[in-house]
Every structure is written in C-alpha cells, then in structure tokens.
Design a protein around this motif. Sequence first.
Motif, PDB file in Angstrom:
ATOM      1  N   SER A  58       0.780  -1.294   0.135  1.00  0.00           N
ATOM      2  CA  SER A  58      -0.048   0.528   0.304  1.00  0.00           C
ATOM      3  C   SER A  58       1.104   1.632  -0.124  1.00  0.00           C
ATOM      4  O   SER A  58       2.248   0.990   0.391  1.00  0.00           O
ATOM      5  N   PRO A  59       0.044   2.387  -0.409  1.00  0.00           N
ATOM      6  CA  PRO A  59       1.414   3.286  -0.510  1.00  0.00           C
ATOM      7  C   PRO A  59       1.742   4.050   0.898  1.00  0.00           C
ATOM      8  O   PRO A  59       1.399   3.694   1.874  1.00  0.00           O
ATOM      9  N   LEU A  60       3.161   4.265   0.852  1.00  0.00           N
ATOM     10  CA  LEU A  60       3.461   4.808   1.970  1.00  0.00           C
ATOM     11  C   LEU A  60       3.405   5.702   2.301  1.00  0.00           C
ATOM     12  O   LEU A  60       2.792   6.390   3.409  1.00  0.00           O
ATOM     13  N   TYR A  61       2.673   6.825   1.892  1.00  0.00           N
ATOM     14  CA  TYR A  61       2.213   8.558   1.847  1.00  0.00           C
ATOM     15  C   TYR A  61       0.318   7.771   1.356  1.00  0.00           C
ATOM     16  O   TYR A  61       0.324   8.254  -0.157  1.00  0.00           O
ATOM     17  N   GLU A  62      -0.123   8.655   2.242  1.00  0.00           N
ATOM     18  CA  GLU A  62      -2.090   9.003   1.359  1.00  0.00           C
ATOM     19  C   GLU A  62      -2.175   9.623   1.323  1.00  0.00           C
ATOM     20  O   GLU A  62      -2.626  10.109   2.907  1.00  0.00           O
TER      21      GLU A  62
ATOM     22  N   LEU B 113      12.856  12.059 -17.352  1.00  0.00           N
ATOM     23  CA  LEU B 113      12.084  13.472 -16.779  1.00  0.00           C
ATOM     24  C   LEU B 113       9.980  12.447 -16.377  1.00  0.00           C
ATOM     25  O   LEU B 113      10.283  13.098 -15.112  1.00  0.00           O
ATOM     26  N   GLY B 114       9.990  11.764 -16.770  1.00  0.00           N
ATOM     27  CA  GLY B 114       8.107  10.700 -17.001  1.00  0.00           C
ATOM     28  C   GLY B 114       8.555  10.097 -15.157  1.00  0.00           C
ATOM     29  O   GLY B 114       8.031  10.113 -14.404  1.00  0.00           O
ATOM     30  N   THR B 115       9.971   9.298 -15.395  1.00  0.00           N
ATOM     31  CA  THR B 115      10.123   8.912 -13.889  1.00  0.00           C
ATOM     32  C   THR B 115      10.284   9.622 -12.895  1.00  0.00           C
ATOM     33  O   THR B 115       9.642   9.279 -11.623  1.00  0.00           O
ATOM     34  N   ILE B 116      10.731  10.893 -12.386  1.00  0.00           N
ATOM     35  CA  ILE B 116      10.534  12.248 -11.919  1.00  0.00           C
ATOM     36  C   ILE B 116       9.451  12.508 -12.031  1.00  0.00           C
ATOM     37  O   ILE B 116       8.706  12.152 -10.957  1.00  0.00           O
ATOM     38  N   THR B 117       8.503  12.703 -12.971  1.00  0.00           N
ATOM     39  CA  THR B 117       6.560  12.958 -12.869  1.00  0.00           C
ATOM     40  C   THR B 117       6.097  11.943 -11.667  1.00  0.00           C
ATOM     41  O   THR B 117       5.479  12.208 -11.252  1.00  0.00           O
ATOM     42  N   LEU B 118       6.567  10.841 -12.456  1.00  0.00           N
ATOM     43  CA  LEU B 118       5.733   9.143 -11.770  1.00  0.00           C
ATOM     44  C   LEU B 118       5.982   8.852 -10.234  1.00  0.00           C
ATOM     45  O   LEU B 118       4.925   8.888  -9.470  1.00  0.00           O
ATOM     46  N   LEU B 119       7.513   9.056  -9.583  1.00  0.00           N
ATOM     47  CA  LEU B 119       8.241   9.135  -8.544  1.00  0.00           C
ATOM     48  C   LEU B 119       6.780  10.134  -7.556  1.00  0.00           C
ATOM     49  O   LEU B 119       6.772   9.684  -6.629  1.00  0.00           O
ATOM     50  N   GLN B 121       4.090  11.404  -8.120  1.00  0.00           N
ATOM     51  CA  GLN B 121       2.959  11.117  -8.015  1.00  0.00           C
ATOM     52  C   GLN B 121       2.899   9.958  -6.666  1.00  0.00           C
ATOM     53  O   GLN B 121       1.888   9.946  -6.716  1.00  0.00           O
ATOM     54  N   ALA B 122       3.589   9.278  -6.903  1.00  0.00           N
ATOM     55  CA  ALA B 122       3.540   7.559  -6.172  1.00  0.00           C
ATOM     56  C   ALA B 122       3.572   8.175  -4.837  1.00  0.00           C
ATOM     57  O   ALA B 122       3.333   7.294  -4.104  1.00  0.00           O
ATOM     58  N   LEU B 123       4.513   8.994  -4.886  1.00  0.00           N
ATOM     59  CA  LEU B 123       5.191   9.301  -3.468  1.00  0.00           C
ATOM     60  C   LEU B 123       4.407  10.691  -2.845  1.00  0.00           C
ATOM     61  O   LEU B 123       4.046  10.437  -1.433  1.00  0.00           O
ATOM     62  N   LEU B 124       4.061  11.281  -3.406  1.00  0.00           N
ATOM     63  CA  LEU B 124       2.731  12.578  -2.384  1.00  0.00           C
ATOM     64  C   LEU B 124       1.539  12.215  -2.378  1.00  0.00           C
ATOM     65  O   LEU B 124       0.443  12.481  -1.811  1.00  0.00           O
ATOM     66  N   LEU B 125       0.966  11.957  -3.446  1.00  0.00           N
ATOM     67  CA  LEU B 125      -0.007  11.330  -4.318  1.00  0.00           C
ATOM     68  C   LEU B 125      -1.488  10.214  -3.803  1.00  0.00           C
ATOM     69  O   LEU B 125      -2.359  10.555  -4.041  1.00  0.00           O
ATOM     70  N   ALA B 126       0.065   9.236  -3.997  1.00  0.00           N
ATOM     71  CA  ALA B 126      -0.573   7.442  -4.062  1.00  0.00           C
ATOM     72  C   ALA B 126      -1.305   7.642  -5.502  1.00  0.00           C
ATOM     73  O   ALA B 126      -2.318   6.945  -5.299  1.00  0.00           O
ATOM     74  N   HIS B 127      -0.413   8.117  -6.573  1.00  0.00           N
ATOM     75  CA  HIS B 127      -1.364   7.862  -6.997  1.00  0.00           C
ATOM     76  C   HIS B 127       0.076   7.192  -8.648  1.00  0.00           C
ATOM     77  O   HIS B 127       0.287   7.461  -8.441  1.00  0.00           O
ATOM     78  N   GLY B 128      -0.972   6.161  -8.990  1.00  0.00           N
ATOM     79  CA  GLY B 128       0.133   5.302  -9.267  1.00  0.00           C
ATOM     80  C   GLY B 128       1.402   4.640  -7.591  1.00  0.00           C
ATOM     81  O   GLY B 128       0.379   4.622  -6.998  1.00  0.00           O
ATOM     82  N   GLY B 129       2.246   4.237  -7.647  1.00  0.00           N
ATOM     83  CA  GLY B 129       2.852   3.061  -6.728  1.00  0.00           C
ATOM     84  C   GLY B 129       3.928   3.279  -7.008  1.00  0.00           C
ATOM     85  O   GLY B 129       4.808   3.194  -8.349  1.00  0.00           O
ATOM     86  N   GLY B 134       8.150   0.540 -12.192  1.00  0.00           N
ATOM     87  CA  GLY B 134       8.053  -0.092 -13.549  1.00  0.00           C
ATOM     88  C   GLY B 134       7.208  -0.040 -14.513  1.00  0.00           C
ATOM     89  O   GLY B 134       7.792   0.396 -15.687  1.00  0.00           O
ATOM     90  N   ALA B 135       6.387  -1.024 -14.337  1.00  0.00           N
ATOM     91  CA  ALA B 135       4.870  -0.907 -15.154  1.00  0.00           C
ATOM     92  C   ALA B 135       4.648   0.593 -15.914  1.00  0.00           C
ATOM     93  O   ALA B 135       4.499   0.879 -17.213  1.00  0.00           O
ATOM     94  N   ASN B 136       4.863   1.667 -15.280  1.00  0.00           N
ATOM     95  CA  ASN B 136       4.120   3.253 -15.282  1.00  0.00           C
ATOM     96  C   ASN B 136       5.405   3.457 -15.873  1.00  0.00           C
ATOM     97  O   ASN B 136       4.929   4.333 -16.760  1.00  0.00           O
ATOM     98  N   VAL B 137       6.694   3.282 -15.811  1.00  0.00           N
ATOM     99  CA  VAL B 137       7.265   3.916 -16.497  1.00  0.00           C
ATOM    100  C   VAL B 137       7.572   3.896 -17.530  1.00  0.00           C
ATOM    101  O   VAL B 137       7.820   4.030 -18.368  1.00  0.00           O
TER     102      VAL B 137
END
Lengths: 119, 255
Positions: A58-62, B113-119, B121-129, B134-137
Amino acid sequence: MKRNTRINLLLLLAVAALAVLPLALGLGDHKKEPFAGADAEAETAVTELDPDYRPWFSPLYEPPSGEIESALFAAQAALGAGVLAYYFGLRRGRRQGEERALARGEDEGRGSSPAPGSG
Amino acid sequence: MVPVSQETGQGASSIHEVLERVCPVMHIAEGFLPPAHAIAWGVASAPFVVHGVRSLTREVREHPESTLLLGASGAFTFVLSALKLPSVTGSCSHPTGTGLGAILFRPPVMAVLGTITLLFQALLLAHGGLTTLGANVFSMAIAGPWAGYAVHKLLRRWDVPLMVTVFSAAFVADLCTYCVTSVQLALAFPDPHSGFWGALGTFGSIFAVTQIPLAVSEGLLTVLVMRLLAQSSRGELARLGVLPDRPGKREAVAR
C-alpha cells in the motif's frame, strides 16, 4: 491582435472546449459517480477479475482527504506552470533586450563598438 | 451537473467499472500488479532509465544552455499529468505530456523526466505506486515517448509540416501510453474465458474511447508550446534539429 496570438488563443479555446463538452453534455450522468476516479474501490475490482488476488503493497503516504489530494495535484500543476512561465518570460526578456541593443547599435552607427553581447 | 444519478442495475459489473477501479486515472495503482509482473516491468524499464540518465547528463554537460529547456520539458509533463480532464465516457483521465520532450531531446531523456514525474505522484499523491513504478515508467516514460518520436521522425521524412508532426507525435505518445497500460493489465489479469486477448480487447477499446479526446487535447497543447518555443527559442530548436537551420543575422545574435 496578431495572427500568431489569435492562433494560440484558438488552440487554448479548443482544449477548453474538449474538457467542458463532456460535462456540458452530461456524458457522465449514467454513472454512480460521474467523472470520478474511484481509487477507494480498487480492492473490490481485482477481486472480481481474480478472486484470489490481494494487493500486496500500500502507498507509503496517502493524502488524508480528497481536498489534500487535490491541493497536491494543484501544487504539481503550479510548479510545472511556474517553471514554464519562467522559461518563456526569460526568453522574451532576452529577446527584447537583444532587439533593443541591436537598435541602439544601429543608431550609433557603424563606427562605434559592435552590438553588445546578449544578456 | 446532476447531483444524483440512478444506479443502472447491480451485479453485472462491467469490465469498464473494474478497469476504472484498478486504474482510476491511467497509472496502475499501488500493489495492483502481482509481484512477478511488477519485478519484470521494473527490470524492463531500468536499462532505459539508466541510459536516459546518461544521455541527460551528457546533454547538460555538452550544452549547459539547454538545461532551461530541459526544465521546461519536464515542467510540461508535470502540468499535463496533473490535469485530470473529463472525457466522453464520463470518467476522468489525464494526458502525459511526454511527446514534447521526446521531440526536443529524444526519448531517453524523457524516460528520466517521466520517471521523476511518476515518482512524485507515487510518493506524494498516492497516484500510481512504487511497486507499479516499473510498469508505469514503461508505459508513460518509455513506450509513449518512443512511439511519439518515431511518428515525428517518420512524418518529418515525408516533409509533413512541423506542427502537424508535433500534434501527431503528442497524440500517439499519449494514446500509446494507455495501450501499453492495457497490455500490462491484460497480462496480469487475463479474462477467465477469453484469456489475454479477450482482456486486451476490452481494456484497449475502453481506453481508446476515453483517451482519444484527451490525446487530442494533449496534441493541441503540445502544438501551442512548440509554437511559443519556435517564437522564443528558434536558435535552440535549430540546434536540436527540430527546426531547419537557417543561418541568419538574427539567430547569430540570439545565440
């Protein structure tokens, strides 16, 4: 208005129209939650496709709420838009500076020093 | 807008609804690829990203002046992938913005640049993961940019006007990203009856309908930015081989 500016505005208008039309035409009305991305129901979904599947991470931060999430999305867009605006502003300023320097150089005639370097 | 909409029958949960839940706005949600798939896509993406980092550092070292434009390309991806737009199917999705950078700096740079954007979103927005990174990149930062770049090169060879190729490249990059995502999902969750191809057909057709208007939007926005760039950074675009090199007095000064 210059032709160039008009075309740019038309492009923006077309994008806005593409975004607004689905809303205006009520294309989401047949749904339980129109125009929503239903993250919360994700677990049920995979259970339907594959009853044995359990999400294993699950996401680390949500973001604690939808508001915070949209704030973060807005921050992302603002960050990007800020950098883009900086880029184009800088370019425009440089170009104007160059043109001015060029004009000044022509005014002073050929005898004086050549146009100063770009800033 | 209509606040309450009627529920259309229970039980029969269409694959459309299922898809929406697994993959609400394009990226595959955290934990929703089986570990083997997640690792495989990670392994497939890693060399592209490593190669991308190398070409990015080379570009910055050899042409420090292009750092600004690199930042602008990354910023464009940031803006566009934060824009969740409504589509004709009644759900929301967002463009990718990877076409522009792919045309300007070639796809390897866009992988970074795309990986940075995905990271982000994954870390801060819980969007993607992180597990699905890897799959999203692979879909957004590798397949999309390469497809767009290929279209751009091909059309340029046939002397198609620049803005038409830019539109096509952005359109294809956007759409291709979603096609790859549906392949990834179909591989992980094949249809119990019709298998991989059945799942792919359904995923793909749904994606196409939702994404086509957004891909058009992305194409138009990319054309807009390219027009602004052509006005403001002609010299830079000529150096990158996007615009024909026209040695004139103005450009000489502008450099």
